[in-house]
Design a protein around this motif. Structure first.
Motif, PDB file in Angstrom:
ATOM      1  N   ALA A  26      46.790  58.369  25.057  1.00  0.00           N
ATOM      2  CA  ALA A  26      45.036  58.644  24.900  1.00  0.00           C
ATOM      3  C   ALA A  26      44.454  57.413  24.697  1.00  0.00           C
ATOM      4  O   ALA A  26      43.225  57.404  25.193  1.00  0.00           O
ATOM      5  CB  ALA A  26      45.068  59.823  23.764  1.00  0.00           C
ATOM      6  N   LEU A  27      44.809  56.558  23.895  1.00  0.00           N
ATOM      7  CA  LEU A  27      44.079  55.300  23.808  1.00  0.00           C
ATOM      8  C   LEU A  27      43.868  54.626  24.974  1.00  0.00           C
ATOM      9  O   LEU A  27      42.733  54.008  25.176  1.00  0.00           O
ATOM     10  CB  LEU A  27      45.050  54.264  23.132  1.00  0.00           C
ATOM     11  N   SER A  45      47.592  64.173  33.994  1.00  0.00           N
ATOM     12  CA  SER A  45      46.962  63.371  34.965  1.00  0.00           C
ATOM     13  C   SER A  45      45.650  62.501  33.906  1.00  0.00           C
ATOM     14  O   SER A  45      45.670  61.633  34.576  1.00  0.00           O
ATOM     15  CB  SER A  45      46.218  64.139  35.965  1.00  0.00           C
ATOM     16  N   PHE A  46      45.508  63.046  32.862  1.00  0.00           N
ATOM     17  CA  PHE A  46      44.367  62.131  32.195  1.00  0.00           C
ATOM     18  C   PHE A  46      45.046  60.958  31.586  1.00  0.00           C
ATOM     19  O   PHE A  46      44.718  59.969  31.655  1.00  0.00           O
ATOM     20  CB  PHE A  46      43.996  62.940  31.096  1.00  0.00           C
ATOM     21  N   THR A  47      46.400  61.353  30.831  1.00  0.00           N
ATOM     22  CA  THR A  47      46.771  60.399  29.949  1.00  0.00           C
ATOM     23  C   THR A  47      47.710  59.425  30.716  1.00  0.00           C
ATOM     24  O   THR A  47      47.524  58.394  30.588  1.00  0.00           O
ATOM     25  CB  THR A  47      47.385  60.991  28.589  1.00  0.00           C
ATOM     26  N   PHE A  48      48.670  59.958  31.403  1.00  0.00           N
ATOM     27  CA  PHE A  48      49.483  58.941  31.640  1.00  0.00           C
ATOM     28  C   PHE A  48      49.496  58.378  33.129  1.00  0.00           C
ATOM     29  O   PHE A  48      49.573  57.566  33.561  1.00  0.00           O
ATOM     30  CB  PHE A  48      51.184  59.591  31.946  1.00  0.00           C
ATOM     31  N   ALA A  87      39.732  64.821  20.157  1.00  0.00           N
ATOM     32  CA  ALA A  87      40.623  63.613  20.163  1.00  0.00           C
ATOM     33  C   ALA A  87      39.729  62.667  20.735  1.00  0.00           C
ATOM     34  O   ALA A  87      39.647  61.547  19.960  1.00  0.00           O
ATOM     35  CB  ALA A  87      41.920  64.027  20.820  1.00  0.00           C
ATOM     36  N   LEU A  88      39.002  62.796  21.895  1.00  0.00           N
ATOM     37  CA  LEU A  88      38.121  61.683  22.325  1.00  0.00           C
ATOM     38  C   LEU A  88      37.029  61.439  21.292  1.00  0.00           C
ATOM     39  O   LEU A  88      36.829  60.167  21.343  1.00  0.00           O
ATOM     40  CB  LEU A  88      37.550  62.073  23.616  1.00  0.00           C
ATOM     41  N   PHE A  89      36.655  62.198  20.831  1.00  0.00           N
ATOM     42  CA  PHE A  89      35.444  62.109  19.860  1.00  0.00           C
ATOM     43  C   PHE A  89      35.615  61.670  18.516  1.00  0.00           C
ATOM     44  O   PHE A  89      34.742  61.741  17.610  1.00  0.00           O
ATOM     45  CB  PHE A  89      34.418  63.362  20.226  1.00  0.00           C
ATOM     46  N   ALA A  90      37.053  61.538  18.067  1.00  0.00           N
ATOM     47  CA  ALA A  90      37.300  61.312  16.713  1.00  0.00           C
ATOM     48  C   ALA A  90      36.393  60.398  16.116  1.00  0.00           C
ATOM     49  O   ALA A  90      35.909  59.389  16.578  1.00  0.00           O
ATOM     50  CB  ALA A  90      38.710  60.724  16.650  1.00  0.00           C
TER      51      ALA A  90
END
Lengths: 325, 515
Positions: free
Chosen positions: A63-64, B226-229, B461-464
């Motif tokens: 995610a990073l 598809s987003f992360t990897f 998670a993205l906006f942590a």
């Protein structure tokens, strides 16, 4: 009145921060918890740098990288800490990183010469089980026996991807056959490490994919010696966790200073008992006591970054087909 | 239905709210597509994921609803001490964060769980919970309470006079079912099926963890991958669109299958039932309620028993996170209820489908889209609080609307003409017609919204936010740092707070109200 006082306090606080330079480091969630290395590292570095180190936790390693690519050159990050070996090729390809320029002798089981990414810790993947549980000596024995195991999904977690590469590195074209033999041992596949490890601790499976150092946590932090990692004779796949400096950083000197600091004892000594991995440079005091009891695989497996990246798609298809039957 | 200016002014806030919701869902998707530089290709493996997702969601919706009907019927015609608490407790699984619920389910039904322990003592080989049946079981665990409550509300809207009349006509339980209950079910059940189908469509942790392997891949997992990897935003956006279309299809089908309201008004007397039959029927009703209670409360008991030991090991940060979560939940609930009332009083079909749409939104795509939209202007981290708040409010909207919508329709069908003739419009209509008639349902909807906002982890998670974590994120971080006991404690705290908020709104709405 209390609100006014709060607001004033807040303004002073932000002003004080504005005067010192800020070094922003993106890292994964568990790095910056009370038990993670984050607080120790932050305190130690701030004593010397005259700066404000801010960790921003942004999910897991994968995610990073996605977040950085979304932000592009606008990113606030000066350093990213916590990418793993399976992500390095993609990270390099993004063009977002600058050379780290650090050269120190590292205690890694493999030679490390990447110009962009600097390791801060590493570990071997391993199946972890109970001391009185089954002890297969390799993947073939595991597949032939009836030990149950929980693994992570290689499409959503880095340990899962590590296992995929482990089987591929050890068995090459025989990987589909290995996976087919494992199919009836696999209780389930979880989205991430936490679910899998939680399920193992609940007694849902004899074994869980984790690290050779996981039993060290139970031994040192909980005084519990009932967990062990299994030594596999085909060797163990490595996970090397790295940091990199963003090309777009507005604090290049601070970032360089941090990367230098990262390889010193102040950082490295915190790793074994907070991140439960091996430090990239063994600190002067050596490793903590419990680590003597951990297995040390003789063979370390690690595919080169570009090869791993090229192999990922086909290996995923093999994995899916073998386990979908 | 009234025509002309009255109808127009009545629908305006609703249509505005519907467009706002649609814009909130579509703009981020468009932003992701733009960032991707066009749409992506859906891979062959994705079609398998889509098929599996549709199958598990359909089965889950069918089983949840089928089981909910006898349970709701039993609850509707029995009065016993603790009935209110029973109904409230039944709602608890629905508000649990997925990972906590899954671990609770496994503690009961897993290989080393209580059920297999019991079977083992009787010499019966263990039963595996992993597979398609496990996915369906997990989804039923989550959605049975919602289905039961929604159907129970349908029973509550049959006027007491009908049952009295039926009793006077000496109708047998079978006749009461045919004449009163079956027509009500025909109106309520399609909507319940659609909403549960939509919920199950976007579940990913349940499908994967209980599914036992890559066969059980859901669309949401493919989006995540598809987003992360892969960082293939185009493919993620395409999959999100497929998910949208599936939910839209389910929503439209439900609308088409739902007959128009035919019930009519009553005097809101307390419902008394004469069709409660003999001992056999009493036993059957008790049986259904017992089965539901065991199924739902078993895993909850496991969560509580595991969490109590961890309470003492929780760090201070957990309490701060709890405070943040409560504030977010309360604000989000207010926003959800405003949107719900606006949408419900518009009483147009497309507005209702728009209200269902957030169920189909992929939290990941939504979060990423908002991130892409905010990033050029400001630090996304600074928006964490607002984004979490608004996303939670919008995500809770479909549930609240499904609860409040039918009640508003019913109130309008029964008293709308009277209100029209009195010239009640706008806020006055809300004050004198809608609020008094729908108090109970609004309270229940508020309870659901508050509890969901406590538990939702979707886009955060993205906006942590480096300073403020929410409680679910805290549970997650604790687990990731080997702190399983502290995580169990924090999960128990989360469960208790969610439930307290839920009960506060739910009882508040029903307080001194019979309808």
């Amino acid at each position: 009145m209390r609100h006014l006082a709060l607001a004033t306090g807040f303004m002073f606080a932000t002003q004080a921060v504005a005067q010192t330079p800020v070094l922003t480091i993106y890292t994964y969630d568990s790095f910056n918890t009370e038990w993670g290395p984050g607080p120790v590292v932050e305190k130690a570095f701030e004593e010397t740098c005259g700066c404000d180190l801010q960790f921003v936790a942004a999910g897991d390693g994968a995610a990073l990288l996605s977040r950085l690519r979304l932000e592009g050159a606008r990113s606030e990050a000066d350093i990213v800490l916590g990418l793993d070996t399976s992500l390095i090729a993609k990270a390099a390809e993004s063009g977002l990183f600058a050379p780290h320029g650090v050269s120190v002798d590292m205690d890694l089981p493999v030679a490390w010469e990447d110009p962009l990414f600097l390791p801060f810790d590493w570990g071997w993947f391993a199946f972890v089980g109970n001391v009185d549980g089954p002890m297969p000596a390799n993947f073939e024995e595991l597949g032939a026996g009836n030990a149950s195991v929980v693994i992570q999904d290689p499409r959503s977690s880095t340990p899962g991807l590590g296992l995929l590469m482990w089987v591929k590195a050890a068995y090459g074209d025989r990987a589909p056959e290995i996976w087919q033999a494992l199919a009836d041992n696999i209780v389930t596949v979880t989205p991430g490490w936490s679910e899998a490890y939680g399920m193992f601790l609940e007694g849902e499976a004899d074994l869980v994919l984790s690290y050779t150092t996981s039993p060290a946590y139970h031994l040192i932090a909980e005084g519990d010696s009932s967990k062990q990692a299994l030594a596999f004779d085909e060797g163990h796949y490595l996970q090397v966790e790295v940091a990199g400096k963003l090309a777009s950083t507005d604090q290049p000197e601070l970032a360089d200073a941090f990367l230098q600091f990262m390889m010193t004892d102040a950082f490295q000594a915190a790793i074994p008992t907070t991140n439960w991995m091996y430090p990239a440079v063994t600190p002067a005091g050596g490793l903590p006591d419990g680590y003597d009891y951990m297995i040390r695989p003789k063979t370390s497996l690690l595919l080169p970054a570009d090869e791993a990246e090229a192999m990922r798609g086909p290996a995923l298809d093999e994995w899916r087909q073998a386990l979908s039957r | 239905m009234a025509a002309g200016p009255v109808a127009l002014s009545r629908g305006l806030p609703g249509r505005a709210a519907a467009w706002a919701v649609i814009a909130f869902l579509v703009l981020p998707l468009a932003a992701v597509l733009t960032a991707a530089g066009g749409s992506g290709r859906i891979a062959a493996a994705d079609w398998a994921a889509i098929r599996f997702t549709v199958v598990q969601a359909s089965l889950s919706a069918l089983f949840s609803t089928a089981l909910a009907i006898p349970v709701a019927r039993a609850l509707s015609r029995r009065r016993f001490p603790g009935r209110g608490i029973y109904i409230a407790l039944m709602g608890a699984p629905f508000i649990l964060p997925v990972i906590v619920a899954v671990l609770g389910l496994i503690a009961v039904l897993g290989r080393g769980g209580w059920v297999n322990g019991l079977l083992g003592q009787m010499g019966i080989p263990p039963v595996s919970v992993y597979g398609l049946h496990g996915v369906v079981l997990g989804n039923v665990f989550f959605n049975l309470p919602l289905a039961t409550r929604l159907i129970l509300q349908g029973w509550g809207r049959i006027p007491a006079e009908r049952f009295r009349l039926a009793a006077q006509l000496d109708a047998r339980p079978r006749d009461v079912f045919r004449l009163l209950e079956a027509p009500m079910l025909a109106r309520v059940v399609p909507g319940v099926l659609a909403v549960i189908f939509a919920i199950c469509l976007s579940s990913f942790a349940i499908a994967l963890t209980l599914g036992g392997g890559p066969k059980a891949t859901s669309v949401e997992l493919a989006i995540f991958q598809s987003f992360t990897f892969e960082f293939d935003l185009g493919r993620a956006a395409m999959l999100a669109i497929v998910q949208f279309l599936l939910v839209a299809a389910a929503g439209l089908a439900a609308l088409r299958l739902t007959p128009r309201a035919i019930s009519g008004a009553g005097f809101d007397r307390p419902v008394a039932r004469w069709d409660t039959g003999g001992a056999g029927m009493r036993l059957a009703d008790a049986g259904w309620m017992l089965v539901a209670a065991l199924f739902l409360l078993g895993p909850m008991a496991a969560i509580v028993s595991r969490g109590i030991g961890g309470l003492a090991r929780m760090p201070v940060a957990v309490w701060q996170a709890a405070a943040t979560s409560v504030v977010i939940a309360l604000l989000a609930t207010g926003l959800t209820l405003l949107l719900t009332l606006a949408l419900a009083s518009a009483r147009r079909n497309w507005v209702e489908v728009a209200g269902l749409a957030p169920l189909a939104a992929s939290p990941l795509v939504l979060g990423t889209g908002l991130f892409v939209l905010i990033n050029p202007w400001d630090r996304p981290g600074d928006w964490a609080f607002v984004v979490t708040l608004v996303v939670n409010a919008v995500m809770a909207l479909p549930y609240a609307l499904r609860v409040v919508g039918p009640a508003v329709s019913e109130a309008e069908a029964s008293y709308g003409r009277l209100a029209d003739s009195l010239g009640l419009t706008g806020l006055a209509r809300l004050r004198w017609l809608i609020l008094p008639r729908c108090r109970g349902t609004i309270g229940f909807a508020g309870g659901i919204a508050a509890a969901l906002s406590m538990g939702d982890l979707g886009v955060i998670a993205l906006f942590a936010d480096p300073e403020r974590a929410t409680l679910p994120l805290m549970v997650w971080r604790l687990m990731g740092a080997y702190q399983m006991e502290a995580a169990a404690g924090a999960a128990l705290l989360l469960l208790s707070l969610s439930f307290a908020l839920f009960a506060l709104f739910d009882f508040g709405g029903r307080w001194r109200a019979e309808t």
